[in-house]
Design a protein around this motif. Structure first.
Motif, short mmCIF file in Angstrom:
data_model
loop_
_atom_site.label_atom_id
_atom_site.label_comp_id
_atom_site.label_asym_id
_atom_site.label_seq_id
_atom_site.Cartn_x
_atom_site.Cartn_y
_atom_site.Cartn_z
N GLY A 277 0.81 -1.21 0.00
CA GLY A 277 0.00 0.00 0.00
C GLY A 277 0.84 1.26 0.00
N ALA A 278 1.97 1.24 0.73
CA ALA A 278 2.83 2.43 0.79
C ALA A 278 3.46 2.74 -0.56
CB ALA A 278 3.91 2.23 1.84
N TYR A 279 3.78 1.70 -1.34
CA TYR A 279 4.41 1.89 -2.66
C TYR A 279 3.39 1.85 -3.79
CZ TYR A 279 9.22 1.31 -0.91
OH TYR A 279 10.43 1.47 -0.28
N SER A 280 2.11 1.88 -3.46
CA SER A 280 1.08 1.60 -4.46
C SER A 280 1.13 2.51 -5.68
CB SER A 280 -0.31 1.69 -3.82
OG SER A 280 -0.53 2.99 -3.30
N ASP A 281 1.43 3.80 -5.49
CA ASP A 281 1.43 4.72 -6.63
C ASP A 281 2.84 5.03 -7.11
OD1 ASP A 281 2.26 6.13 -4.47
OD2 ASP A 281 1.02 7.89 -4.83
N MET A 282 3.79 4.18 -6.75
CA MET A 282 5.17 4.43 -7.15
C MET A 282 5.82 3.24 -7.84
SD MET A 282 6.59 6.53 -3.82
CE MET A 282 5.70 5.61 -2.59
N LEU A 283 5.10 2.12 -7.95
CA LEU A 283 5.66 0.93 -8.57
C LEU A 283 4.68 0.34 -9.57
CD1 LEU A 283 7.34 -1.09 -5.66
CD2 LEU A 283 8.47 0.07 -7.54
N ALA A 284 5.23 -0.28 -10.60
CA ALA A 284 4.39 -1.04 -11.52
C ALA A 284 3.81 -2.24 -10.78
CB ALA A 284 5.21 -1.50 -12.73
N ARG A 285 2.72 -2.77 -11.30
CA ARG A 285 2.00 -3.82 -10.59
C ARG A 285 2.84 -5.09 -10.43
NH1 ARG A 285 -2.98 -1.44 -11.96
NH2 ARG A 285 -2.52 0.72 -11.47
N LEU A 530 -10.55 3.75 -15.32
CA LEU A 530 -10.84 3.82 -13.89
C LEU A 530 -11.68 2.63 -13.45
CD1 LEU A 530 -11.63 7.61 -13.29
CD2 LEU A 530 -9.48 6.39 -12.99
N ALA A 531 -12.66 2.26 -14.26
CA ALA A 531 -13.49 1.11 -13.92
C ALA A 531 -12.66 -0.17 -13.87
CB ALA A 531 -14.62 0.96 -14.95
N ASP A 532 -11.70 -0.30 -14.79
CA ASP A 532 -10.83 -1.48 -14.78
C ASP A 532 -9.98 -1.50 -13.51
OD1 ASP A 532 -11.83 -2.25 -17.20
OD2 ASP A 532 -10.18 -1.40 -18.38
N ASP A 533 -9.45 -0.33 -13.12
CA ASP A 533 -8.64 -0.27 -11.91
C ASP A 533 -9.45 -0.63 -10.67
OD1 ASP A 533 -6.26 0.26 -13.03
OD2 ASP A 533 -6.22 2.40 -12.62
N ILE A 534 -10.65 -0.11 -10.58
CA ILE A 534 -11.49 -0.40 -9.41
C ILE A 534 -11.83 -1.88 -9.37
CG2 ILE A 534 -13.72 0.05 -8.33
CD1 ILE A 534 -13.56 2.89 -9.46
N ALA A 535 -12.09 -2.47 -10.53
CA ALA A 535 -12.39 -3.90 -10.57
C ALA A 535 -11.22 -4.73 -10.08
CB ALA A 535 -12.77 -4.31 -11.99
N LYS A 536 -10.01 -4.28 -10.42
CA LYS A 536 -8.82 -5.05 -10.05
C LYS A 536 -8.42 -4.85 -8.62
CE LYS A 536 -4.05 -5.93 -11.46
NZ LYS A 536 -2.98 -5.62 -12.43
N HIS A 537 -8.45 -3.62 -8.14
CA HIS A 537 -7.93 -3.31 -6.81
C HIS A 537 -8.99 -3.18 -5.75
CE1 HIS A 537 -3.95 -2.83 -8.45
NE2 HIS A 537 -4.45 -2.06 -9.40
N GLY A 538 -10.24 -3.31 -6.12
CA GLY A 538 -11.29 -3.22 -5.11
C GLY A 538 -11.64 -4.56 -4.51
N ALA A 549 -9.13 4.94 0.60
CA ALA A 549 -8.10 5.89 0.16
C ALA A 549 -7.03 5.20 -0.66
CB ALA A 549 -7.48 6.58 1.38
N GLU A 550 -6.67 3.97 -0.28
CA GLU A 550 -5.63 3.25 -1.03
C GLU A 550 -6.16 2.81 -2.38
OE1 GLU A 550 -3.74 0.19 1.16
OE2 GLU A 550 -3.54 1.40 2.97
N ARG A 551 -7.44 2.39 -2.44
CA ARG A 551 -8.01 2.02 -3.74
C ARG A 551 -8.04 3.23 -4.66
NH1 ARG A 551 -12.20 -0.63 -0.82
NH2 ARG A 551 -13.73 0.78 -1.72
N LEU A 552 -8.38 4.38 -4.10
CA LEU A 552 -8.46 5.58 -4.92
C LEU A 552 -7.09 6.01 -5.42
CD1 LEU A 552 -11.13 7.68 -3.00
CD2 LEU A 552 -11.39 6.51 -5.18
N GLU A 553 -6.03 5.71 -4.68
CA GLU A 553 -4.71 6.10 -5.14
C GLU A 553 -4.29 5.30 -6.37
OE1 GLU A 553 -2.11 5.95 -1.84
OE2 GLU A 553 -2.91 7.78 -0.94
N TYR A 554 -4.72 4.06 -6.47
CA TYR A 554 -4.50 3.33 -7.71
C TYR A 554 -5.22 4.03 -8.86
CZ TYR A 554 -2.55 -0.78 -5.32
OH TYR A 554 -1.76 -1.62 -4.61
#
Length: 614
Positions: A277-285, A530-538, A549-554
């Motif tokens: 979660g801490a690296y969520s918006d700084m690393l590729a999946r 955005l819908a694809d991201d929410i489906a994957k990380h939600g 908050a962490e889901r939204l950062e993705y």
């Protein structure tokens, strides 16, 4: 009906061994932990065939008297619980099962000499039976030798892996324990067929950063930030220390993440989820951070007795611990990661080569020797045409022209700019900048993508003065009904970041406003991503569902990609410099949202080497 009966002690010990001693590395872990708890300052480990044939642990700890050695080989006998308060345990081992369990499935030789004793003592137990005891000559401390593990338990022996695999597992155990105790010197040797190789050798009293870098990778020390954070709890102080690798310094697997709780190496889902979660918006999946984290928490707030091998823990307030780790990591990375972890690729640098010195062709010399160099342009063109066999050479003003702008001189104030002054653009993708000590290349799309993401995050935190831009005519985006459901559920969270969406029928969404930072984004493509991201990380993760908050950062990372300067866009010098200045003032600008570096630097010394000036 079968009658209930008491199991014999030998069988009880073998059953207990199945929980504690799964392989040689598990036995080694228990023995090294015992040495640490005994106050050892030097611990030596010797393996033969990865521990399948023999493993030996020698320490210079407090040692044991003969009667204590006999008691140590009985089940549930320990010196590490002074009272019944098991929740306050402060040692690594305390269950009192390790030595008798190992002795029940192998030949175990225990030798020890207590401080002040004239002689040592030896006890040999072969698969649960005492076969030898007597005096032994050794310095203060304890030596434990385990041989023929599972020799009389063929059902377990056949599931052991190759000597190489067992050695790798043992090496990982010792590395983790050595990392947790930089005040202790460790050595590990592995032998096979008369060959012995020393795999690990550390010095007593090393600093934590030195020990961690030595064990993980020496370059980690230069590509990581130090972590030091404290927070008060009802039972005391919770501390987080260690080294966290920059996002650009990452690996393809998570094997290089070392996590410790009160000095114990653990593999805990909550902690690994917090790191992710801490690296969520700084690393590729598909990339993973490299780090070593040491969490110290008051004993009443953690249960270390939930697993026989003590590799898992349970926290009283899991959400509080997770938030503490995520905030600690992000705070450290925000203060130290404007730099990039990657310099110019060595292979790319080696491909630079000087133009070979060649002698001018005789025909060329004959044409230009004795010429009047003040001749007019037509005469020069005639000479060139003559050398090229009559082919006309275009006039100078017809040759390809580069885009030129007046470059800013490096003023005294500008010499403090870490990313220097822009000098131009290559392939309409990379900004070339000159600093006081080198040459800097910036990936304009990757850099701007990070800047846009940070603006969106500040907008969501209420720090932006203008975070949303209403559309004159709302956009209607037709989508799959399931995707519409996901966006509708996340609409409240998205609104905090300036994206106003609402349901418009069963299979469409209405976009009323977009964040100012991505005002020019294609709303249809944005919503689908955005819908694809929410489906994957939600979805539910191993450590539980991600916080909103962490889901939204993705999701924000996707929004930032849509609103950033694209590769191929021509920038003016003023725009380039504005981008550089904002990068210098923005946290985490050293890498893009996918963990790639946003800039690399070529030191002036390296430039001089390219031209043989060094």
């Amino acid at each position: 009906m079968p009658q209930i009966r008491r199991l014999p002690n030998a069988l009880v010990n073998r059953i207990a061994a199945g929980e504690v001693v799964e392989r040689p590395a598990a036995a080694l872990k228990e023995l090294v932990e015992n040495a640490i708890d005994a106050g050892a300052r030097r611990i030596a480990v010797r393996l033969t065939d990865g521990g399948l044939t023999r493993l030996e642990v020698t320490d210079d700890g407090c040692g044991m008297e003969p009667e204590e050695m006999a008691l140590a080989l009985e089940r549930h006998a320990t010196s590490k619980l002074p009272d019944d308060a098991i929740e306050m345990v402060a040692t690594l081992g305390f269950r009192g099962e390790a030595l008798p369990s190992i002795a029940s499935v192998a030949r175990l030789t225990l030798e020890s000499r207590a401080a002040g004793a004239q002689d040592g003592w030896r006890r040999v137990v072969d698969h649960g039976a005492l076969v030898e005891e007597g005096p032994a000559a050794l310095p203060k401390g304890t030596r434990v030798r385990v041989e023929q593990i599972f020799a009389k338990v063929p059902a377990r022996r056949k599931f052991l892996r190759t000597p190489r695999s067992e050695y790798i597992a043992s090496l990982d155990i010792v590395r983790r324990l050595a990392m947790a105790r930089p005040d202790i010197a460790f050595t590990l040797e592995n032998g096979s067929e008369g060959k012995t190789r020393k795999s690990l050798a550390t010095q007593e009293g090393e600093s934590l950063a030195t020990r961690v870098a030595q064990i993980i990778a020496r370059e980690l020390k230069d590509n990581a930030v130090a972590i030091a954070l404290e927070r008060e709890t009802p039972h005391g102080t919770m501390r987080l220390t260690g080294l966290a690798g920059l996002p650009t310094y990452n690996r393809g697997v998570a094997d290089h993440q070392y996590l410790f709780v009160n000095g114990r190496p653990v593999k805990d889902r909550l902690l690994t989820g917090a790191v992710r979660g801490a690296y969520s918006d700084m690393l590729a999946r598909d990339r993973h951070a490299v780090l070593a984290l040491f969490l110290e928490i008051p004993p009443p707030d953690v249960d270390v007795n939930v697993h026989p091998a003590k590799t898992e823990v349970r926290f009283r307030d899991a959400a509080h611990v997770r938030g503490f780790i995520v905030s600690g990591l992000r705070q450290a990375l925000a203060s130290g990661d404007r730099r990039s972890a990657q310099g110019p690729d060595r292979g790319a640098m080696e491909r630079w080569r000087a133009e070979p010195v060649r002698e001018e062709p005789a025909a060329l010399r004959s044409i230009f020797e004795g010429r009047d160099w003040s001749a007019s342009q037509p005469r020069l063109a005639e000479a060139r045409s003559e050398w090229r066999g009559g082919a006309a050479v275009p006039q100078a003003d017809a040759l390809p022209q580069g885009r030129a702008e007046a470059a800013e001189p490096i003023s005294d104030e500008a010499t403090d700019y870490p990313l220097g002054i822009a000098r131009g653009q290559v392939a309409n993708t990379y900004i070339v900048a000159e600093s006081k000590d080198g040459l800097i290349l910036v990936d304009q799309h990757a850099a701007h993508e990070r800047l846009v993401l940070e603006r969106l995050k500040r907008a969501g935190a209420g720090e932006a003065t203008q975070r949303s831009q209403a559309l004159l005519v709302p956009d209607v985006v037709e989508m799959d009904e399931a995707d519409c459901d996901r966006l509708e559920d996340a609409a409240e969270g998205l609104a905090r970041y300036g994206l106003a969406v609402e349901r418009f029928g069963p299979a469409a969404m209405l976009v009323r406003a977009v964040p100012s930072a991505i005002a020019r984004a294609d709303t249809a493509k944005l919503l689908r991503d955005l819908a694809d991201d929410i489906a994957k990380h939600g979805k539910q993760e191993e450590s539980g569902s991600l916080l909103l908050a962490e889901r939204l950062e993705y999701v924000l990372a996707t929004m930032a990609c849509h609103g950033s300067v694209r590769a191929g866009r021509v920038l003016s010098v003023a725009e380039m410099n504005a981008l550089l200045r904002e990068m210098e003032a923005t946290p985490r600008s050293g890498q893009c949202n996918h963990g790639r570096p946003t800039w690399v630097k070529l030191d002036l010394e390296d430039v001089e080497k390219l031209f043989g000036r060094h």
